[in-house]
Design an enzyme around this catalytic site. Structure first.
Site, short mmCIF file in Angstrom:
data_model
loop_
_atom_site.label_atom_id
_atom_site.label_comp_id
_atom_site.label_asym_id
_atom_site.label_seq_id
_atom_site.Cartn_x
_atom_site.Cartn_y
_atom_site.Cartn_z
N SER A 1 0.86 -1.19 0.00
CA SER A 1 0.00 0.00 0.00
C SER A 1 0.88 1.23 0.00
O SER A 1 1.63 1.47 0.97
CB SER A 1 -0.89 0.03 1.24
OG SER A 1 -1.43 1.33 1.36
N HIS B 1 -1.16 -1.43 -4.26
CA HIS B 1 -2.45 -1.20 -3.59
C HIS B 1 -2.63 0.30 -3.36
O HIS B 1 -1.79 0.95 -2.73
CB HIS B 1 -2.47 -1.97 -2.27
CG HIS B 1 -3.79 -1.94 -1.56
ND1 HIS B 1 -4.84 -2.74 -1.92
CD2 HIS B 1 -4.22 -1.21 -0.51
CE1 HIS B 1 -5.87 -2.50 -1.12
NE2 HIS B 1 -5.52 -1.57 -0.26
N ASP C 1 -4.96 3.16 -1.78
CA ASP C 1 -6.00 3.40 -0.78
C ASP C 1 -6.63 4.77 -0.98
O ASP C 1 -6.06 5.79 -0.60
CB ASP C 1 -5.39 3.31 0.63
CG ASP C 1 -5.17 1.87 1.04
OD1 ASP C 1 -6.12 1.07 0.94
OD2 ASP C 1 -4.04 1.54 1.47
N MET D 1 -9.40 7.38 0.03
CA MET D 1 -10.28 7.70 1.17
C MET D 1 -10.92 9.07 0.93
O MET D 1 -10.25 9.99 0.45
CB MET D 1 -9.47 7.74 2.46
CG MET D 1 -8.72 6.44 2.75
SD MET D 1 -7.97 6.47 4.37
CE MET D 1 -6.96 4.97 4.29
N HIS E 1 -8.47 0.43 -3.95
CA HIS E 1 -9.37 0.17 -2.82
C HIS E 1 -10.12 1.46 -2.51
O HIS E 1 -9.55 2.39 -1.94
CB HIS E 1 -8.52 -0.30 -1.63
CG HIS E 1 -9.28 -0.56 -0.37
ND1 HIS E 1 -8.65 -0.77 0.85
CD2 HIS E 1 -10.62 -0.67 -0.13
CE1 HIS E 1 -9.58 -0.98 1.77
NE2 HIS E 1 -10.77 -0.92 1.20
N MET F 1 -12.37 3.50 -0.48
CA MET F 1 -13.04 3.71 0.82
C MET F 1 -13.81 5.01 0.72
O MET F 1 -13.45 6.04 1.31
CB MET F 1 -11.99 3.74 1.94
CG MET F 1 -11.45 2.35 2.25
SD MET F 1 -9.91 2.41 3.17
CE MET F 1 -8.76 2.58 1.82
N MET G 1 -11.19 -6.70 5.51
CA MET G 1 -10.48 -5.69 6.30
C MET G 1 -10.10 -6.32 7.64
O MET G 1 -10.97 -6.84 8.35
CB MET G 1 -11.37 -4.47 6.56
CG MET G 1 -11.61 -3.57 5.36
SD MET G 1 -10.14 -2.97 4.50
CE MET G 1 -9.22 -2.18 5.81
N ASP H 1 -6.23 -6.94 4.44
CA ASP H 1 -5.71 -5.56 4.45
C ASP H 1 -5.81 -4.97 5.85
O ASP H 1 -6.92 -4.83 6.40
CB ASP H 1 -6.56 -4.74 3.45
CG ASP H 1 -6.05 -3.32 3.26
OD1 ASP H 1 -5.03 -2.96 3.86
OD2 ASP H 1 -6.69 -2.58 2.48
C1 DX5 Z 1 -6.53 0.95 5.78
C2 DX5 Z 1 -6.00 0.74 4.38
C3 DX5 Z 1 -4.82 -0.16 4.33
C4 DX5 Z 1 -3.63 0.34 5.09
C5 DX5 Z 1 -2.64 -0.76 5.28
O1 DX5 Z 1 -7.67 1.70 5.75
O2 DX5 Z 1 -6.99 0.15 3.57
O3 DX5 Z 1 -4.47 -0.55 3.02
O4 DX5 Z 1 -3.05 1.44 4.48
O5 DX5 Z 1 -1.63 -0.27 6.06
P1 DX5 Z 1 -0.90 -1.12 7.18
O6 DX5 Z 1 -0.27 -2.29 6.51
O7 DX5 Z 1 0.08 -0.17 7.75
O8 DX5 Z 1 -1.96 -1.56 8.18
ZN ZN Z 2 -6.49 -0.85 1.49
#
Ligand code: DX5
Ligand code: ZN
Length: 218
Positions: free
Chosen positions: A10, A35, A37, A39, A68, A70, A139, A175
């Site tokens: 990620s 990956h 992320d 948000m 991903h 979110m 998750m 994840d």
């Molecule tokens: C959390 C994200 C993850 C996160 C993983 O909301 O979806 O992908 O960044 O990070 P680590 O491996 O540090 O938990």
């Molecule tokens: Zn993620």
């Protein structure tokens, strides 16, 4: 070393001021997916990046872009993520009003469709859309932030999801809080794609990405 397991670093945990080199280095280090992320500050209490950033790094690597989302109601943004060069688009079951329609739309545009599920949500909700899904993302923390602690009770959920998938061609991704301390447990439970941020990128500035990725596979 287990090469059937895909490692998806990620970039949320990478050094954004050096993102181009981070992408190049992580590919050389043996990553399978990147990956991403996304948000929105609404579905989760944090804000990251969107289509322009994804588009700007697309040309740097041939690795699979595992996006991903979110975000609440992702439908109106899907075209932008598709155009930015996503290979897999994963939406949250909790964020979609018409999940079947959303998954079919993603697939109609030539991307793979994934469904992510928060720690509190029941996997049985996936049963009716299983034939539309290319990837299930369990998750293993509450989404929103990197660097959180793996929720141990998710091991049972991973195993139940593996049973639900049966012999279908669906990737099972985990994840949140994934590290060499639990990578064997999650793969034994049935996971075959491991997302990792902190345990690959963030331990220190001189982190050895090749070593960190190999440690997750072992
Ligand atoms: C959390 C994200 C993850 C996160 C993983 O909301 O979806 O992908 O960044 O990070 P680590 O491996 O540090 O938990
Ligand atoms: Zn993620």
């Amino acid at each position: 070393m287990n090469n059937d397991i895909k490692i998806a670093p990620s970039i949320l945990a990478s050094d954004f001021s050096n993102l181009k080199n981070e992408i190049i280095d992580i590919e050389k280090a043996g990553a399978d997916f990147i990956h991403l992320d996304v948000m929105d500050g609404h579905f989760v209490p944090n804000l990251t990046f969107g289509p322009p950033l994804i588009k700007s790094i697309r040309g740097l690597t041939k690795l699979v872009f595992d996006v991903h989302l979110m975000v609440s109601n992702p439908d109106y943004l899907l075209d932008q993520y598709i155009d930015a060069g996503s290979d897999i688009i994963t939406v949250h079951i909790e964020a979609c009003n018409h999940l079947d329609r959303t998954l079919n739309y993603i697939k109609s545009k030539g991307c793979k469709a994934g469904v992510a599920i928060n720690p509190h949500s029941d996997i049985n909700f996936l049963e009716n859309v299983l034939d539309e899904i290319d990837l299930i993302l369990i998750m293993t923390v509450n989404p929103g932030f990197g660097g959180q602690k793996f929720i141990q009770s998710m091991l049972k959920k991973i195993a139940l999801t593996k049973t639900l998938i049966d012999n279908r061609d669906i990737l099972l991704e985990v994840d949140g809080g994934i590290s060499p301390l639990n990578s064997k447990d999650v793969t034994n439970a049935g996971a075959n794609v491991l997302v990792a941020g902190s345990s690959i990128f963030a331990s220190n500035r001189n982190a050895d990405y090749t070593k960190n990725i190999a440690a997750l596979r072992n």
